[in-house]
Design a protein around this motif. Sequence first.
Motif, PDB file in Angstrom:
ATOM      1  N   LEU A  21       0.706  -1.359  -0.332  1.00  0.00           N
ATOM      2  CA  LEU A  21       0.038   0.368  -0.058  1.00  0.00           C
ATOM      3  C   LEU A  21       0.409   1.255   0.064  1.00  0.00           C
ATOM      4  N   ASP A  22       1.795   0.809   0.133  1.00  0.00           N
ATOM      5  CA  ASP A  22       2.960   2.463  -0.413  1.00  0.00           C
ATOM      6  C   ASP A  22       3.503   3.220   1.345  1.00  0.00           C
ATOM      7  N   ILE A  23       3.064   2.417   2.606  1.00  0.00           N
ATOM      8  CA  ILE A  23       2.574   2.895   3.453  1.00  0.00           C
ATOM      9  C   ILE A  23       4.511   2.242   4.223  1.00  0.00           C
ATOM     10  N   LYS A  24       5.254   3.268   4.383  1.00  0.00           N
ATOM     11  CA  LYS A  24       6.700   3.312   4.899  1.00  0.00           C
ATOM     12  C   LYS A  24       6.670   2.786   6.617  1.00  0.00           C
ATOM     13  N   LEU A  25       6.573   1.406   7.546  1.00  0.00           N
ATOM     14  CA  LEU A  25       6.709   1.974   8.224  1.00  0.00           C
ATOM     15  C   LEU A  25       8.482   1.988   9.568  1.00  0.00           C
ATOM     16  N   ARG A  26       8.428   2.606   9.987  1.00  0.00           N
ATOM     17  CA  ARG A  26       8.918   2.703  11.351  1.00  0.00           C
ATOM     18  C   ARG A  26       8.950   2.596  12.994  1.00  0.00           C
ATOM     19  N   TYR A  27       9.677   2.365  13.385  1.00  0.00           N
ATOM     20  CA  TYR A  27       9.783   1.714  14.580  1.00  0.00           C
ATOM     21  C   TYR A  27      10.329   2.246  15.129  1.00  0.00           C
ATOM     22  N   GLU A  28      10.090   2.935  15.834  1.00  0.00           N
ATOM     23  CA  GLU A  28      10.936   4.315  17.016  1.00  0.00           C
ATOM     24  C   GLU A  28      10.757   3.946  18.584  1.00  0.00           C
ATOM     25  N   VAL A  29      11.673   4.639  18.950  1.00  0.00           N
ATOM     26  CA  VAL A  29      11.085   5.037  21.075  1.00  0.00           C
ATOM     27  C   VAL A  29       9.952   6.007  20.818  1.00  0.00           C
ATOM     28  N   THR A  30       9.308   6.010  21.061  1.00  0.00           N
ATOM     29  CA  THR A  30       8.231   7.214  20.924  1.00  0.00           C
ATOM     30  C   THR A  30       7.719   7.452  21.921  1.00  0.00           C
TER      31      THR A  30
END
Length: 86
Positions: A21-30
């Motif tokens: 779906l052209d969704i970039k995933l980012r796993y971050e400490v937030t």
Amino acid sequence: MSTNQKTAKLLEELEAVASKLDIKLRYEVTKARGGLCTVDGEKLFILDRKSSKEYKLLILARAIKEFDLSDIYLSPKLREFLYEEI
């Protein structure tokens, strides 16, 4: 297969759907719980890296199921999770 393994498998499948779906995933400490946004015209989904796999699966699934998935293959288990569990 354990529940943890099933969760990990479904999460992996959802990550692949997000990519289609052209969704970039980012796993971050937030401190944020995560969510979908648009940055410079790109769809971006940010998830707290420290969240449980169950939470990541649930929050990503809620966002993904809002998209048109008719042209994307979903395994029967993932389809069931998206349309019956959430």
